[in-house]
Write a protein that holds these residues in place. Structure first.
Motif, PDB file in Angstrom:
ATOM      1  N   GLY A  69     -68.830  27.095  -5.273  1.00 43.86           N
ATOM      2  CA  GLY A  69     -70.120  26.417  -5.209  1.00 43.86           C
ATOM      3  C   GLY A  69     -70.012  24.955  -5.569  1.00 43.86           C
ATOM      4  N   ILE A  70     -71.005  24.203  -5.177  1.00 39.77           N
ATOM      5  CA  ILE A  70     -70.979  22.749  -5.380  1.00 39.77           C
ATOM      6  C   ILE A  70     -70.966  22.381  -6.863  1.00 39.77           C
ATOM      7  CG2 ILE A  70     -73.458  22.384  -5.265  1.00 39.77           C
ATOM      8  CD1 ILE A  70     -72.690  19.900  -3.457  1.00 39.77           C
ATOM      9  N   ASP A  71     -71.552  23.220  -7.706  1.00 45.23           N
ATOM     10  CA  ASP A  71     -71.553  22.935  -9.146  1.00 45.23           C
ATOM     11  C   ASP A  71     -70.157  23.008  -9.748  1.00 45.23           C
ATOM     12  OD1 ASP A  71     -74.269  22.549  -9.100  1.00 45.23           O
ATOM     13  OD2 ASP A  71     -74.742  24.590  -9.760  1.00 45.23           O
ATOM     14  N   GLY A  72     -69.221  23.661  -9.065  1.00 47.60           N
ATOM     15  CA  GLY A  72     -67.862  23.772  -9.563  1.00 47.60           C
ATOM     16  C   GLY A  72     -66.966  22.612  -9.175  1.00 47.60           C
ATOM     17  N   ASP A  73     -67.487  21.665  -8.391  1.00 46.91           N
ATOM     18  CA  ASP A  73     -66.695  20.505  -7.971  1.00 46.91           C
ATOM     19  C   ASP A  73     -66.681  19.443  -9.065  1.00 46.91           C
ATOM     20  OD1 ASP A  73     -66.636  21.818  -5.568  1.00 46.91           O
ATOM     21  OD2 ASP A  73     -67.521  20.213  -4.388  1.00 46.91           O
ATOM     22  N   TYR A  74     -65.496  18.917  -9.359  1.00 53.25           N
ATOM     23  CA  TYR A  74     -65.367  17.744 -10.217  1.00 53.25           C
ATOM     24  C   TYR A  74     -64.730  16.656  -9.365  1.00 53.25           C
ATOM     25  CZ  TYR A  74     -63.667  14.338 -13.493  1.00 53.25           C
ATOM     26  OH  TYR A  74     -63.416  13.152 -14.120  1.00 53.25           O
ATOM     27  N   VAL A  75     -65.475  15.585  -9.117  1.00 47.31           N
ATOM     28  CA  VAL A  75     -65.004  14.488  -8.274  1.00 47.31           C
ATOM     29  C   VAL A  75     -65.104  13.196  -9.080  1.00 47.31           C
ATOM     30  CG1 VAL A  75     -65.307  13.276  -6.083  1.00 47.31           C
ATOM     31  CG2 VAL A  75     -65.862  15.711  -6.230  1.00 47.31           C
ATOM     32  N   PRO A  76     -63.953  12.623  -9.466  1.00 49.65           N
ATOM     33  CA  PRO A  76     -64.001  11.383 -10.249  1.00 49.65           C
ATOM     34  C   PRO A  76     -64.392  10.201  -9.362  1.00 49.65           C
ATOM     35  CG  PRO A  76     -61.740  11.889  -9.708  1.00 49.65           C
ATOM     36  CD  PRO A  76     -62.567  13.035  -9.199  1.00 49.65           C
ATOM     37  N   MET A  77     -65.118   9.256  -9.932  1.00 44.57           N
ATOM     38  CA  MET A  77     -65.421   8.023  -9.196  1.00 44.57           C
ATOM     39  C   MET A  77     -64.286   7.056  -9.478  1.00 44.57           C
ATOM     40  SD  MET A  77     -69.551   7.648  -9.512  1.00 44.57           S
ATOM     41  CE  MET A  77     -69.504   6.048  -8.806  1.00 44.57           C
ATOM     42  N   LYS A  78     -63.422   6.878  -8.483  1.00 42.26           N
ATOM     43  CA  LYS A  78     -62.261   6.009  -8.640  1.00 42.26           C
ATOM     44  C   LYS A  78     -61.712   5.654  -7.271  1.00 42.26           C
ATOM     45  CE  LYS A  78     -58.234   8.024  -9.125  1.00 42.26           C
ATOM     46  NZ  LYS A  78     -57.006   8.467  -9.072  1.00 42.26           N
ATOM     47  N   ASP A  79     -60.923   4.613  -7.242  1.00 43.35           N
ATOM     48  CA  ASP A  79     -60.254   4.255  -5.999  1.00 43.35           C
ATOM     49  C   ASP A  79     -59.148   5.255  -5.713  1.00 43.35           C
ATOM     50  OD1 ASP A  79     -61.833   2.025  -5.610  1.00 43.35           O
ATOM     51  OD2 ASP A  79     -60.449   0.669  -6.628  1.00 43.35           O
ATOM     52  N   ILE A  80     -58.964   5.545  -4.451  1.00 36.72           N
ATOM     53  CA  ILE A  80     -57.916   6.486  -4.041  1.00 36.72           C
ATOM     54  C   ILE A  80     -56.554   5.841  -4.263  1.00 36.72           C
ATOM     55  CG2 ILE A  80     -57.811   5.820  -1.608  1.00 36.72           C
ATOM     56  CD1 ILE A  80     -58.038   9.377  -2.206  1.00 36.72           C
ATOM     57  N   GLU A  81     -55.600   6.639  -4.672  1.00 34.76           N
ATOM     58  CA  GLU A  81     -54.234   6.164  -4.894  1.00 34.76           C
ATOM     59  C   GLU A  81     -53.307   6.810  -3.877  1.00 34.76           C
ATOM     60  OE1 GLU A  81     -53.246   7.138  -8.909  1.00 34.76           O
ATOM     61  OE2 GLU A  81     -54.955   6.044  -9.727  1.00 34.76           O
ATOM     62  N   GLY A  82     -52.191   6.159  -3.616  1.00 28.84           N
ATOM     63  CA  GLY A  82     -51.198   6.701  -2.702  1.00 28.84           C
ATOM     64  C   GLY A  82     -50.543   7.956  -3.260  1.00 28.84           C
ATOM     65  N   VAL A  83     -50.155   8.846  -2.369  1.00 30.50           N
ATOM     66  CA  VAL A  83     -49.515  10.106  -2.756  1.00 30.50           C
ATOM     67  C   VAL A  83     -48.334  10.358  -1.826  1.00 30.50           C
ATOM     68  CG1 VAL A  83     -49.819  12.623  -2.901  1.00 30.50           C
ATOM     69  CG2 VAL A  83     -51.660  11.102  -3.646  1.00 30.50           C
ATOM     70  N   GLN A  84     -47.234  10.772  -2.392  1.00 28.76           N
ATOM     71  CA  GLN A  84     -46.057  11.224  -1.642  1.00 28.76           C
ATOM     72  C   GLN A  84     -45.846  12.682  -2.032  1.00 28.76           C
ATOM     73  OE1 GLN A  84     -44.652   8.933   0.527  1.00 28.76           O
ATOM     74  NE2 GLN A  84     -46.312   7.660  -0.247  1.00 28.76           N
ATOM     75  N   TYR A  85     -45.949  13.585  -1.064  1.00 32.25           N
ATOM     76  CA  TYR A  85     -45.876  15.017  -1.371  1.00 32.25           C
ATOM     77  C   TYR A  85     -45.397  15.768  -0.136  1.00 32.25           C
ATOM     78  CZ  TYR A  85     -47.529  19.596  -3.048  1.00 32.25           C
ATOM     79  OH  TYR A  85     -47.607  20.900  -3.453  1.00 32.25           O
ATOM     80  N   HIS A  86     -44.494  16.700  -0.327  1.00 33.05           N
ATOM     81  CA  HIS A  86     -44.035  17.571   0.757  1.00 33.05           C
ATOM     82  C   HIS A  86     -43.662  18.907   0.141  1.00 33.05           C
ATOM     83  CE1 HIS A  86     -42.271  18.578   4.684  1.00 33.05           C
ATOM     84  NE2 HIS A  86     -41.415  19.287   3.955  1.00 33.05           N
ATOM     85  N   LYS A  87     -44.302  19.987   0.601  1.00 35.44           N
ATOM     86  CA  LYS A  87     -44.024  21.301   0.009  1.00 35.44           C
ATOM     87  C   LYS A  87     -44.355  22.397   0.992  1.00 35.44           C
ATOM     88  CE  LYS A  87     -44.384  24.082  -4.057  1.00 35.44           C
ATOM     89  NZ  LYS A  87     -43.451  25.079  -3.701  1.00 35.44           N
ATOM     90  N   MET A  88     -43.444  23.361   1.054  1.00 33.62           N
ATOM     91  CA  MET A  88     -43.729  24.608   1.764  1.00 33.62           C
ATOM     92  C   MET A  88     -44.224  25.606   0.724  1.00 33.62           C
ATOM     93  SD  MET A  88     -41.264  26.728   4.254  1.00 33.62           S
ATOM     94  CE  MET A  88     -41.432  28.481   4.480  1.00 33.62           C
ATOM     95  N   ALA A  89     -45.278  26.335   1.062  1.00 37.64           N
ATOM     96  CA  ALA A  89     -45.859  27.296   0.114  1.00 37.64           C
ATOM     97  C   ALA A  89     -44.810  28.301  -0.334  1.00 37.64           C
ATOM     98  CB  ALA A  89     -47.041  28.009   0.761  1.00 37.64           C
ATOM     99  N   ASP A  90     -44.858  28.651  -1.597  1.00 35.55           N
ATOM    100  CA  ASP A  90     -43.897  29.601  -2.163  1.00 35.55           C
ATOM    101  C   ASP A  90     -44.063  31.008  -1.581  1.00 35.55           C
ATOM    102  OD1 ASP A  90     -42.763  27.666  -3.804  1.00 35.55           O
ATOM    103  OD2 ASP A  90     -44.209  28.036  -5.404  1.00 35.55           O
ATOM    104  N   HIS A  91     -45.283  31.343  -1.190  1.00 33.62           N
ATOM    105  CA  HIS A  91     -45.574  32.663  -0.641  1.00 33.62           C
ATOM    106  C   HIS A  91     -46.365  32.503   0.651  1.00 33.62           C
ATOM    107  CE1 HIS A  91     -44.216  34.465  -4.383  1.00 33.62           C
ATOM    108  NE2 HIS A  91     -44.953  33.560  -5.014  1.00 33.62           N
TER     109      HIS A  91
END
Length: 174
Positions: free
Chosen positions: A105-127
């Protein structure tokens, strides 16, 4: 102005682009001009691994989820081995930038007010299969909220206890 480019005509990738725009607007309210386009260009680019010439090491690209993110604060690549994985890459980018989904539900969302930062990520799901099964009576909107919530946690299965849970529906709504 931020732009989200969809490199494929797919309803799951369409949804991923809409989710990215929705959460970026919440994180950066001053950045109110976020457009979604089907053309390639500068900005956030959503597509499958092969759309970017990236290797796909999945044994079964339809079943195995690989999330690949290469972004800066202005955009970059959000890719996956299948359209579902592209949606997961959007949620992973948001999670790496502080978003949390605490409960359905929408009440469970936590969204910080901040500028987006760069992300480097690569992963295959474990299962291959990651999910949840409900047990007992459940109202329909609660099931829909749960399906949305579990996708945000990069789970790819939501099961009902019975193949057709009309017994539970009848018990709940009667």
């Amino acid at each position: 102005m931020l732009t989200i480019h969809k490199l494929r005509d797919d309803m799951t990738i369409d949804f991923a682009a809409q989710e990215l725009r929705k959460y970026l607007r919440m994180m950066q309210p001053a950045e109110n001009q976020i457009t979604i386009t089907a053309k390639d260009g500068d900005g956030f680019r959503l597509g499958l691994l092969q759309d970017f010439g990236l290797p796909n090491e999945a044994l079964d690209p339809v079943m195995d989820d690989i999330v690949h993110i290469e972004t800066t604060e202005k955009g970059g690549i959000l890719a996956g081995s299948n359209p579902r994985s592209v949606l997961f890459s959007v949620y992973r980018l948001l999670k790496e930038n502080g978003c949390r989904w605490l409960y359905p539900g929408i009440d469970g969302d936590y969204v910080p007010m901040k500028d987006i930062e760069g992300v480097q990520y690569h992963k295959m799901a474990d299962h291959r299969f990651r999910g949840f099964c409900n047990e007992g009576s459940e109202i329909q909107y609660s099931m829909l909220e749960c399906a949305d919530y579990y996708a945000k946690l990069e789970m790819n299965v939501y099961m009902l206890e019975w193949f057709i849970p009309n017994g539970y529906y009848n018990r709940y709504y009667s």
